[in-house]
Write a protein that holds these residues in place. Sequence first.
Motif, PDB file in Angstrom:
ATOM      1  N   ALA A   1       0.825  -1.202   0.000  1.00 56.14           N
ATOM      2  CA  ALA A   1       0.000   0.000   0.000  1.00 56.14           C
ATOM      3  C   ALA A   1       0.861   1.254   0.000  1.00 56.14           C
ATOM      4  N   LEU A   2       1.913   1.234   0.805  1.00 50.76           N
ATOM      5  CA  LEU A   2       2.809   2.374   0.870  1.00 50.76           C
ATOM      6  C   LEU A   2       3.525   2.571  -0.455  1.00 50.76           C
ATOM      7  N   ALA A   3       3.941   1.446  -1.082  1.00 50.15           N
ATOM      8  CA  ALA A   3       4.600   1.535  -2.378  1.00 50.15           C
ATOM      9  C   ALA A   3       3.650   2.122  -3.405  1.00 50.15           C
ATOM     10  N   GLY A   4       2.361   1.737  -3.341  1.00 48.19           N
ATOM     11  CA  GLY A   4       1.387   2.262  -4.270  1.00 48.19           C
ATOM     12  C   GLY A   4       1.239   3.765  -4.141  1.00 48.19           C
ATOM     13  N   LEU A   5       1.137   4.259  -2.919  1.00 46.58           N
ATOM     14  CA  LEU A   5       0.953   5.687  -2.684  1.00 46.58           C
ATOM     15  C   LEU A   5       2.162   6.481  -3.160  1.00 46.58           C
ATOM     16  N   SER A   6       3.348   5.932  -2.999  1.00 44.99           N
ATOM     17  CA  SER A   6       4.555   6.642  -3.427  1.00 44.99           C
ATOM     18  C   SER A   6       4.556   6.867  -4.933  1.00 44.99           C
ATOM     19  N   MET A   7       3.861   6.016  -5.657  1.00 49.42           N
ATOM     20  CA  MET A   7       3.753   6.157  -7.110  1.00 49.42           C
ATOM     21  C   MET A   7       2.543   6.991  -7.510  1.00 49.42           C
ATOM     22  N   THR A   8       1.410   6.748  -6.851  1.00 54.12           N
ATOM     23  CA  THR A   8       0.157   7.342  -7.312  1.00 54.12           C
ATOM     24  C   THR A   8      -0.092   8.753  -6.780  1.00 54.12           C
ATOM     25  N   GLN A   9       0.394   9.062  -5.592  1.00 57.77           N
ATOM     26  CA  GLN A   9       0.182  10.403  -5.047  1.00 57.77           C
ATOM     27  C   GLN A   9       0.801  11.491  -5.922  1.00 57.77           C
ATOM     28  N   PRO A  10       2.069  11.351  -6.331  1.00 58.63           N
ATOM     29  CA  PRO A  10       2.636  12.389  -7.207  1.00 58.63           C
ATOM     30  C   PRO A  10       1.871  12.526  -8.530  1.00 58.63           C
ATOM     31  N   MET A  11       1.387  11.397  -9.060  1.00 57.62           N
ATOM     32  CA  MET A  11       0.615  11.440 -10.303  1.00 57.62           C
ATOM     33  C   MET A  11      -0.686  12.208 -10.092  1.00 57.62           C
ATOM     34  N   PHE A  12      -1.370  11.922  -8.975  1.00 56.69           N
ATOM     35  CA  PHE A  12      -2.611  12.609  -8.652  1.00 56.69           C
ATOM     36  C   PHE A  12      -2.376  14.105  -8.491  1.00 56.69           C
ATOM     37  N   GLU A  13      -1.360  14.471  -7.729  1.00 58.43           N
ATOM     38  CA  GLU A  13      -1.106  15.882  -7.460  1.00 58.43           C
ATOM     39  C   GLU A  13      -0.711  16.632  -8.731  1.00 58.43           C
ATOM     40  N   SER A  14       0.006  15.959  -9.611  1.00 57.37           N
ATOM     41  CA  SER A  14       0.370  16.583 -10.891  1.00 57.37           C
ATOM     42  C   SER A  14      -0.868  16.835 -11.740  1.00 57.37           C
ATOM     43  N   ARG A  15      -1.768  15.867 -11.780  1.00 59.70           N
ATOM     44  CA  ARG A  15      -2.984  16.020 -12.574  1.00 59.70           C
ATOM     45  C   ARG A  15      -3.902  17.073 -11.981  1.00 59.70           C
TER      46      ARG A  15
ATOM     47  N   ARG B   1     -12.032  12.940 -12.503  1.00 61.91           N
ATOM     48  CA  ARG B   1     -12.010  11.512 -12.865  1.00 61.91           C
ATOM     49  C   ARG B   1     -10.595  11.110 -13.298  1.00 61.91           C
ATOM     50  N   GLY B   2      -9.982  11.930 -14.125  1.00 63.42           N
ATOM     51  CA  GLY B   2      -8.633  11.624 -14.585  1.00 63.42           C
ATOM     52  C   GLY B   2      -7.617  11.641 -13.452  1.00 63.42           C
ATOM     53  N   ALA B   3      -7.761  12.611 -12.542  1.00 72.14           N
ATOM     54  CA  ALA B   3      -6.822  12.700 -11.424  1.00 72.14           C
ATOM     55  C   ALA B   3      -6.964  11.510 -10.480  1.00 72.14           C
ATOM     56  N   LEU B   4      -8.207  11.163 -10.126  1.00 73.74           N
ATOM     57  CA  LEU B   4      -8.438  10.032  -9.219  1.00 73.74           C
ATOM     58  C   LEU B   4      -8.064   8.704  -9.870  1.00 73.74           C
ATOM     59  N   GLY B   5      -8.090   8.670 -11.184  1.00 72.60           N
ATOM     60  CA  GLY B   5      -7.658   7.465 -11.884  1.00 72.60           C
ATOM     61  C   GLY B   5      -6.209   7.118 -11.604  1.00 72.60           C
ATOM     62  N   SER B   6      -5.454   8.082 -11.106  1.00 75.86           N
ATOM     63  CA  SER B   6      -4.060   7.820 -10.731  1.00 75.86           C
ATOM     64  C   SER B   6      -3.965   6.702  -9.707  1.00 75.86           C
ATOM     65  N   PHE B   7      -4.956   6.623  -8.811  1.00 78.34           N
ATOM     66  CA  PHE B   7      -4.914   5.630  -7.729  1.00 78.34           C
ATOM     67  C   PHE B   7      -5.302   4.231  -8.205  1.00 78.34           C
ATOM     68  N   LEU B   8      -5.759   4.132  -9.440  1.00 81.66           N
ATOM     69  CA  LEU B   8      -6.090   2.837 -10.019  1.00 81.66           C
ATOM     70  C   LEU B   8      -5.026   2.397 -11.016  1.00 81.66           C
ATOM     71  N   TYR B   9      -4.022   3.229 -11.191  1.00 77.90           N
ATOM     72  CA  TYR B   9      -3.008   2.997 -12.212  1.00 77.90           C
ATOM     73  C   TYR B   9      -2.170   1.752 -11.939  1.00 77.90           C
TER      74      TYR B   9
END
Length: 253
Positions: free
Chosen positions: A21-35, A56-64
Amino acid sequence: MKSKSLKTMLGVLAVVAAPAALAGLSMTQPMFESRMSTARSATSPEGAVVNRSEIRGALGSFLYDDSLVDSGERAYLAPKVNDATFLTGFTTDARSYFSSFYELNDAATSSAPLSVYPVDETPAQAFGVSGVLSNSAAIQEGFIPSNQGVANQYTLQWTYYSSFDITNVGTFDPKSEAELRSELALPGATQAEIDGAVAYINQIAGNSKRIYIASWKNEYGRGAPGDLGGFVVAAVSTDRRFVRYVEFQTWSE
């Protein structure tokens, strides 16, 4: 029900352990914040306004990374759902989508006991008219016993995968009625067919507004050569225990 591991379903629905879960957030949080930064920029389609498509596009970062929101990602989103400062500039539709996304993607790592079965009536009878939509549709519905969970992302994906003849299912996405109608506007579908299908779906989702859509694929052609696929609508009741799946086949090879 199928005996295959959930990991075979796009290879993404493995149980999420805390380190993962932590590894996922380290990848998806920056993507979300950028979007989100792009959505709020002056050069975005609506300037500083954040519309439904952008959130929708920004939250999709967490499903990436694995098609599920894990516990770390949900904890990150939790304080933002009702934060007036974060929601500044959001349209009403964007706020609604964020709330629906957060409710659906609750970081569950197992499925509630949702059992669904084919309905007695044909799709043409259900929609009140025959045509392109009814000819491509399959319907199953059922419920989760009281106090045994709700229809969240994990449950909707797993139950559909294990109850219908498919090999892959995508992530369920909250849809408005207008978006549902757009999905149902298949080539050759009449307005009467679309209205009938929407009315049938809204028998379950009308009060709750919980309409979710995912793509699906069968790599073995359901007895015929070649792949085929389409999309499935999951209509969920107000208490999130009753689910009606309405599947549509839209392509084949």
